[in-house]
Design an enzyme around this catalytic site. Structure first.
Site, short mmCIF file in Angstrom:
data_model
loop_
_atom_site.label_atom_id
_atom_site.label_comp_id
_atom_site.label_asym_id
_atom_site.label_seq_id
_atom_site.Cartn_x
_atom_site.Cartn_y
_atom_site.Cartn_z
CG ASP A 74 2.70 0.07 14.29
OD1 ASP A 74 2.35 -0.95 14.87
OD2 ASP A 74 3.44 0.07 13.29
CD GLU A 107 0.16 -3.84 18.29
OE1 GLU A 107 1.23 -3.36 17.86
OE2 GLU A 107 -0.52 -4.65 17.67
CB CYS A 132 -9.45 -1.49 6.00
SG CYS A 132 -9.93 0.15 5.39
CB CYS A 137 -14.38 -0.17 5.50
SG CYS A 137 -13.30 -1.45 4.82
CB CYS A 159 -9.10 -1.04 1.88
SG CYS A 159 -10.54 -1.99 2.42
CB CYS A 189 -13.61 1.10 1.83
SG CYS A 189 -12.03 1.46 2.64
CG ASP A 213 4.77 1.03 10.00
OD1 ASP A 213 4.43 -0.17 10.03
OD2 ASP A 213 5.90 1.43 9.68
ZN LIG Z 1 -11.50 -0.45 3.80
#
Ligand SMILES: [Zn+2]
Length: 261
Positions: A62, A146, A199, A202, A218, A221, A228
């Protein structure tokens, strides 16, 4: 260095020429230094692409503003500090130049010093990008990032000074040719992919994530994320998905390896 129709020229040779010289281009830059760019054929073929790779040899990247890049394994590559200092010198040289009288000898002197300062910044930047890209290529069989189009779309308009964007393009270009040369894979994700807001544990997607938020937990989870690092992990997962979809075996190790990412 011997060039046809000229006396031999004293030169600092950066790399030994092995093979057949195809062309020599002589150039002078604004700082008053002369260069010879030598193109030669070494007769070595590019490496064949790897037939299969290991999942733990895939790294997601990233790119960012605060750090030049963050890897999916959590490692961060900071923007070099010496560049900051060099830019300060650059600004001073620029001011000094603009204060001189047009057509004066002092102006010519100031112009050269300014050009030299510009060159130092450019060289230091390129040097660092070569180091970083070579390390990434050595440490992986596949890299995912990317595309520049997506990076610019997501990050460019947030930049106060657009110094970083030139570095991103140059870095991706270096990674691309170095990976190809080694028979390794470089995947650039060109579709919009919610790498920051998702995330990586999950798959839960946040509604929004402010640019100022560097860490988050998150709600689904409970995983704690460095912004980053989480984005890099998602980019890596998407890279692996694309490689598999293209038919490349991306293998899991039988036993947990010590350098698993
Ligand atoms: Zn999660």
């Amino acid at each position: 260095m011997r060039v046809p129709k000229m006396e031999p020229i004293k030169a600092r040779i950066h790399r030994e020429v092995v093979g057949k010289v195809k062309s020599i281009t002589l150039e002078a830059d604004a700082a008053g230094d002369y260069y010879a760019a030598v193109l030669w054929e070494d007769g070595l073929a590019e490496k064949e692409p790897l037939k299969e790779i290991y999942e733990d040899q895939v790294i997601g990247i990233d790119v960012g503003i605060k750090d030049l890049l963050t890897e999916s394994n959590g490692r961060k590559e900071p923007n070099p500090r010496h560049l900051k200092h060099a830019r300060k010198v650059l600004r001073r040289r620029c001011r000094q130049f603009s204060r001189t009288q047009k057509g004066s000898r002092r102006r010519e002197k100031a112009r050269r010093r300014l050009a030299r300062a510009h060159k130092r910044v450019a060289n230091a930047r390129t040097d660092n990008l070569h180091k970083v890209s070579s390390r990434l290529v050595n440490e992986s069989q596949a890299l995912a990032a990317e595309s520049l189009r997506i990076i610019n779309m997501l990050k460019n308009h947030h930049l106060a000074e657009s110094i970083a964007d030139a570095a991103w393009g140059e870095l991706l270009r270096m990674i691309a040719y170095k990976m190809k040369r080694e028979g390794k894979y470089f995947i650039q994700i060109d579709t919009f992919y919610p790498s920051s807001k998702m995330c990586s544990c999950c798959g839960f997607k946040l509604e929004k994530l402010d640019l100022a938020t560097r860490e988050w937990a998150c709600p689904h989870c409970g995983a704690h994320h460095d912004r980053d690092g989480n984005a890099a992990a998602n980019i890596r997962a998407e890279g692996i998905r694309i490689l598999r979809a293209e038919g490349l075996p991306v293998l899991r190790r039988e036993m947990s390896s010590p350098n698993a990412r």
